[in-house]
Structures are given as C-alpha cells and as structure tokens.
Motif scaffolding. Structure first.
Motif, PDB file in Angstrom:
ATOM      1  N   GLU A  70      38.564  42.749  45.804  1.00 62.59           N
ATOM      2  CA  GLU A  70      39.219  41.909  44.791  1.00 62.59           C
ATOM      3  C   GLU A  70      39.729  42.781  43.645  1.00 62.59           C
ATOM      4  O   GLU A  70      39.022  43.683  43.176  1.00 62.59           O
ATOM      5  CB  GLU A  70      38.260  40.855  44.243  1.00 62.59           C
ATOM      6  N   ASN A  71      40.960  42.503  43.201  1.00 66.16           N
ATOM      7  CA  ASN A  71      41.563  43.263  42.119  1.00 66.16           C
ATOM      8  C   ASN A  71      41.040  42.751  40.774  1.00 66.16           C
ATOM      9  O   ASN A  71      41.298  41.607  40.385  1.00 66.16           O
ATOM     10  CB  ASN A  71      43.088  43.129  42.176  1.00 66.16           C
ATOM     11  N   ILE A  72      40.323  43.601  40.044  1.00 67.30           N
ATOM     12  CA  ILE A  72      39.765  43.150  38.766  1.00 67.30           C
ATOM     13  C   ILE A  72      40.870  42.945  37.720  1.00 67.30           C
ATOM     14  O   ILE A  72      40.647  42.287  36.704  1.00 67.30           O
ATOM     15  CB  ILE A  72      38.698  44.136  38.230  1.00 67.30           C
ATOM     16  N   GLY A  73      42.047  43.481  37.986  1.00 65.44           N
ATOM     17  CA  GLY A  73      43.169  43.244  37.080  1.00 65.44           C
ATOM     18  C   GLY A  73      43.624  41.796  37.095  1.00 65.44           C
ATOM     19  O   GLY A  73      44.286  41.337  36.159  1.00 65.44           O
ATOM     20  N   ASP A  74      43.268  41.057  38.153  1.00 67.85           N
ATOM     21  CA  ASP A  74      43.621  39.642  38.252  1.00 67.85           C
ATOM     22  C   ASP A  74      42.490  38.722  37.786  1.00 67.85           C
ATOM     23  O   ASP A  74      42.628  37.498  37.838  1.00 67.85           O
ATOM     24  CB  ASP A  74      43.972  39.282  39.698  1.00 67.85           C
ATOM     25  N   TYR A  75      41.389  39.317  37.344  1.00 69.94           N
ATOM     26  CA  TYR A  75      40.236  38.511  36.955  1.00 69.94           C
ATOM     27  C   TYR A  75      40.539  37.692  35.696  1.00 69.94           C
ATOM     28  O   TYR A  75      41.187  38.167  34.766  1.00 69.94           O
ATOM     29  CB  TYR A  75      39.021  39.399  36.674  1.00 69.94           C
ATOM     30  N   SER A  76      40.020  36.480  35.689  1.00 68.00           N
ATOM     31  CA  SER A  76      40.019  35.683  34.454  1.00 68.00           C
ATOM     32  C   SER A  76      38.886  36.192  33.566  1.00 68.00           C
ATOM     33  O   SER A  76      38.078  37.037  33.981  1.00 68.00           O
ATOM     34  CB  SER A  76      39.794  34.203  34.784  1.00 68.00           C
ATOM     35  N   GLU A  77      38.823  35.674  32.351  1.00 69.38           N
ATOM     36  CA  GLU A  77      37.735  36.075  31.447  1.00 69.38           C
ATOM     37  C   GLU A  77      36.380  35.761  32.074  1.00 69.38           C
ATOM     38  O   GLU A  77      35.443  36.568  32.008  1.00 69.38           O
ATOM     39  CB  GLU A  77      37.865  35.354  30.103  1.00 69.38           C
TER      40      GLU A  77
END
Length: 654
Positions: A70-77
């Motif tokens: 999973e790309n952490i750049g796409d993570y929500s808060e």
C-alpha cells in the motif's frame, strides 16, 4: 513481498523567491524483514528527508512508498495514525523523552494513545523495559538517568507496539563510545529478531554494524552495498502485540493533561487563583443582590396578611391638571388623596371574583405639611392617614394593639417624638381629608414599628371612625382602597391576577417594592458585569499561558504525533488542560466567595440582624460552569495551533 518499497520517489520544497528545491530525486529502494540498513550521507544530502517520508511524518512527495503493498502517500490522516501506531517505531538522536513523565509513562504513552487498558500497557511496558535492562528505573524521570539509559527508553518506546519497521535517526549521536557499542548491539539484535531497522547516520562505525549500507548524495542514491548478513532469530525482543482497542479516550486525555499540569504545578495554581477572582466577584455580586432582594421580600411578606389583596382604582387624568396645580399652590393645606374612590358597582365586581370570601373598605390619604399630631405640648408631623384592615398583622406592633372604636395607632418614630408611655393616652390628630379639615381627639392603641413604614409617619384608625368624623364635619367618605380576603392563601395570587385583568391596580407598596427589586436587579447585574471584566482578563491570561505551553512542548507534540497521536488527541489534551484550569478556578472562586460570604453575613447579622449575602447552590454551580466555559473557549485557539503543528518541524525544534 518486501516490507517496504520506494519507487521513483521525489521530494521538493518551496524556498524563498518562489523557487523550488528538490531534496530527493528518483529514489528506488526495497527493504526486507531482518535487515539492518544504514542510510549515510553528508549533511544536506537528503537522508533526513528520506527518513521523514518512510516514517510517514511527511506525506507530501511524488512517487510511491509501498508498505505491505500500500502506498502511504495515498493514506488518509486516519491511515497514517494507524501506520504510526502499528507499523513503525522511532528512535531519535536526542531521545525526545517527555521530561515530566516517568520512564514507564514514556513507554506506555504509545499504548495510551490506543486506549489500551492500564493493566495491559503497564505489563507490556515493564516487559520491554526489562528486556532493555531498565527494570530498576521504571519510576525515574528522564533527567535522573544517563544518556545510554535514555536511549534504551527510546528504544523500548519504539518497540512497545511491536512495529514491523524501526527508524533510528542518529541513534548514537549523543552517546559516548562505550554506550554507542551497547546501543548498536541492541539495535542489531532487534533486526535479527525479524524487524526492518533503518538507521540514518553519517558515522562509518554505525554503518559497520549494518547488513546493508545505502549512500545518498544530493538527493540521489549513489551506492547500495550489502554488509554482514544477519542471522534472524527468535530472541528476547520477540513479544506479543498489545491488545489495541480504540483511540485516545477523553479520560485518557484528561489524565495526560493532569500529568502535564503537575509538571508546572505552581504556575497552574496561580493561573487558577487568578481566574477565580472574576468568578468570586460575579458570585458575590449576584449573591449580594439575591440576599438584599430576599430580605426586602421577607420584610414585605412579614407585614401583610397572605390572605388579603389590596386593590386601588386605576389612575385617571384630572380634567384640568393646570387648575388643580394652581389650587394647590394657593392652598397648601389641600390634601393629596392616593387614588380615586370606589363605587358600588366596583365593589360588587370585585366581590364576585372567585375565592374572595370578604370585602373590606378602606381609605388612605397622603399629604405633605398638612398633618399634625400633638400630645402634652409636643407635636410631630405625619404624612399619611390610613384605615386598618386585615392586611395589617400584629407582627410589627411593638407595643399595644390594633385600634378599636375611637382609637388610633401611630408609628414608632411619632411616638419617640411625642413622648413615652403613649399607649392609652389621648392625642390630638389634625389632618385634611378630601379638602375637609379634621381635628380629632383619639386614644393611642398601639405603636407600629414596621421597618417599611419607618420613612413615612402614619396614623392608623378604623374606617368607620374616619367616616363618622367626615360626616360630623359636613363631608362624606367613600373608600379608595378595597381589601379582598381570600378563602385560601394559595388563591391570593390568582385573585391579584384577576384584579389586574379587570383593570384595577394592586398594592402600591408591592408596586414600590417590585420597582425597587427591579432596580436592585439592574444594579446587581451591572456590578456583576463590572466584576465580569476580570473574567475577560482571566480568559486572556489562560490563552497566553496555553500558547506558551504549546511553544514549550512543541517537541513533545511532535513525539506524540510520531507514535500515533491524532490531531484530535492533541486538541483533547490541551482542551482538557483548559477544562481543568477552569474547573479549579471555579472551585477556588466558589470556595473564596463562600468564605467571604460567611464573614460578611456574620458581620451583618451581628450589627443588623440580617444575612446580607445569599450564596445559593445554583450560583456556586453556575460559577464553576461559567469558569469552565470561559477557560475552554480560551483554550480552543492554542489547542488548534498545537494540533496543526508539523511533526517534522516539531521534532526539529530545540
């Protein structure tokens, strides 16, 4: 699948003049479990920026940083919070321990943010601290242990949530040579335990412990070499993940706030005392107004019969007010009647009101300079001639009793002027009623001492005696007051209401008392408003102190965010502090007000036999609630500022 994979990662910053500086350029890396990776490079090479990205402290980048695919750049808060709680742990060069928390509390903090039960988090923390050799230092503050021990605490804090990735930023930069070797061996063992450990360093010695060394320069990876292979073992660092429940609870944030306030105890006590001044002042002003009002009401009620309602005719404009004024100017002996007389139809209308048991006729006449009472060569003026009724009680008759046929009752002030032992003596009463001069010789039946009548000297007599005297003088008398006697005290208010509905007026004394009460209320609220200015000062003081607290604890806020604290959690902690300050301010204010009210009431009771301050539970509770509201409103801005702090900048702050 790799634990972490970086694909074409680029990072740029805006600098002065609107230009852009590219800190990382096309980074491609892959990391596996059981690796101890050192990222080395000179200052400004981009290694710290890379650490912040893979640690999720900075999610503003281009490319992909994949963790478990999973790309952490796409993570929500919310996803980033869970990433910090479950996937990654930090070890900092300057330890970043929270100074006012014990060693145990520093380690349990990460689990507190996950609302793990106290028993579970303490058990887990003690287990980890025992593994790193700090079982004998659980309750010491960070200032009471050595640098090496502080770094062990930091390592325990990073391990306590059993993350898959440990990121260490110059973990030995603040340690001596011997302690450095001990810490590096510990970090190596952690990697051998099957975790991915990434160290950011510029030390070749540190890199020598690594299974892999990545060299970065000018934002690019220029070398990626394998070092000594690690043997992955199931050793002492292998522990069970804690049983996470939720996020930081309101109770948990309040407990953290209490610990924070305890660190600056003297300052917080002074703030609470400062805030209590305004609350105390407002409560005292309102209680003073309530006390005086209650005294006025009780005094009025003690002088009247609760079964009786006084009724006056409505005011009517005279046909020729100018002519009436001229007549009074020419004849100063002309009396001033209190109201118009009642007719038979009026009396019949009033007698038909429900619950009216009896109707009593009365008369009152008020004038200035026309009334005189004389006895044994002494004389005194009085202002009012009033007939007695069931309205008057014997409670305030200080001597004698109510007048019967041929008798009068006079006020105490008149009796003091005319002489002693007047009861049973005949006095001369000269007055003008309805423009008719009356010269009466009457026997004194009693002395009236009601405080409400102290300012108006009055002669009381029976209506029939006054009516007969008027007829003997060639005049007549019609009642200008009607007293309605109720069959039930509970029905008196409804009778008074019906009287008003019919267009009549109620008791002039009650009207005056009500007006005075309203004026007193206005005066009380004005004083309370003036006292309330200090509440504004208190709010500004709390606002300032909490802003200072945010500045003082910037690094602490960064640590909390790094170990999984939400913005909401940060706000809760600071709002909880302002709540507690408001609570303590309110309690201090109520306590001080209560103490002062006891002193004031003791003094007023001693000198005037009256408790002048009525501090009710409602005022006390309202004062505490008001203090809490003001404090929390003042704390919202600092709490919001704390929540918005950038964790990277916060951790960089010295």
């Amino acid at each position: 699948m790799p634990v972490m994979e970086l694909k074409q990662v680029n990072k740029s910053y805006k600098i002065n003049g609107g230009e852009t500086f590219q800190a990382l350029k096309d980074i491609n890396l892959s990391f596996e479990k059981g690796e101890l990776v050192s990222i080395i490079g000179e200052s400004g090479s981009g290694k710290s920026t890379l650490m912040n990205l893979i640690g999720g402290l900075d999610s503003d980048f281009q490319g992909e940083i994949l963790v478990d695919g999973e790309n952490i750049g796409d993570y929500s808060e919310k996803n980033l919070v869970q990433y910090h709680k479950e996937k990654v742990g930090f070890v900092f060069q300057s330890f970043n321990l929270i100074s006012h928390l014990s060693v145990l509390d520093n380690v349990t903090l990460a689990m507190t943010l996950s609302n793990v039960s106290k028993a579970d988090r303490e058990k887990r923390a003690k287990e980890i601290l025992g593994v790193v050799g700090l079982q004998d230092h659980l309750y010491k503050k960070p200032d009471a242990i050595s640098g090496g021990q502080k770094q062990r605490v930091a390592i325990a804090r990073a391990l306590v949530n059993d993350p898959d990735i440990i990121i260490a930023d110059e973990p030995t930069g603040a340690l001596d040579s011997e302690t450095t070797d001990q810490v590096l061996e510990m970090i190596k063992e952690i990697a051998e335990n099957g975790k991915l450990v990434i160290m950011v360093t510029h030390s070749e010695k540190v890199a020598g412990y690594s299974s892999r060394v990545v060299t970065i320069d000018d934002g690019r990876v220029i070398d990626d070499q394998k070092g000594s292979a690690l043997t992955v073992t199931d050793n002492k660092y292998k522990t069970v993940k804690p049983n996470r429940k939720k996020n930081l609870s309101l109770i948990g944030s309040t407990k953290l706030a209490l610990l924070n306030m305890k660190e600056k105890l003297a300052r917080n006590i002074l703030i609470a005392l400062g805030g209590s001044v305004g609350i105390m002042s407002v409560i005292l002003m309102l209680s003073l107004g309530s006390g005086v009002n209650s005294y006025l009401t009780d005094t009025m009620n003690s002088q009247v019969n609760p079964l009786v309602s006084e009724v006056h005719m409505p005011d009517e404009e005279p046909e020729n007010q100018t002519e009436l004024n001229e007549m009074r100017d020419q004849n100063p002996l002309m009396g001033l009647s209190s109201s118009a007389p009642f007719g038979t139809e009026n009396i019949d209308e009033l007698s038909n009101i429900e619950h009216v048991e009896a109707v009593e006729e009365g008369f009152t006449n008020f004038s200035i300079g026309t009334n005189k009472a004389s006895f044994d060569g002494k004389a005194t003026q009085f202002m009012s001639v009033t007939t007695v009724s069931s309205m008057i009680t014997s409670a305030d008759i200080v001597e004698g009793g109510l007048p019967e046929e041929g008798e009068v009752m006079i006020t105490k002030n008149m009796a003091d002027t005319l002489g002693e032992d007047l009861v049973g003596q005949d006095i001369q009463v000269d007055t003008i009623v309805n423009e008719q001069q009356l010269n009466l010789t009457m026997t004194v039946s009693g002395i009236y001492g009601a405080e409400a009548s102290a300012a108006i000297d009055t002669v009381y007599l029976n209506y029939e005696d006054l009516k007969n005297a008027m007829e003997e003088a060639g005049g007549g008398l019609n009642p200008n007051i009607i007293y309605l006697v109720s069959d039930d005290a509970a029905a008196t208010d409804s009778i008074k209401s019906k009287v008003e509905d019919l267009g009549y007026k109620g008791s002039s004394t009650e009207a005056i008392a009500e007006t005075f009460s309203q004026m007193l209320d206005v005066f009380t609220y004005v004083l309370a408003g003036v006292a309330g200015i200090s509440l504004v000062v208190s709010a500004i003081m709390i606002l300032t102190v909490l802003y200072i607290s945010v500045v003082e604890r910037t690094k602490e806020i960064g640590v909390i965010k790094a170990i999984g604290g939400r913005k909401k959690d940060i706000r809760r902690i600071f709002v909880s502090e302002s709540f507690l300050i408001g609570l303590f301010s309110g309690m201090f204010g109520v306590g001080i007000a209560w103490g002062l009210s006891l002193i004031a009431n003791a003094a007023s009771t001693h000198y005037f036999d009256v408790a002048i301050i009525d501090l009710t539970p409602m005022y006390a509770v309202s004062g505490i609630v008001l203090s809490i509201i003001i404090s929390m409103v003042a704390g919202l801005m600092p709490a919001s500022k704390a929540a918005k702090l950038d964790p990277v900048e916060s951790l960089r702050r010295d």
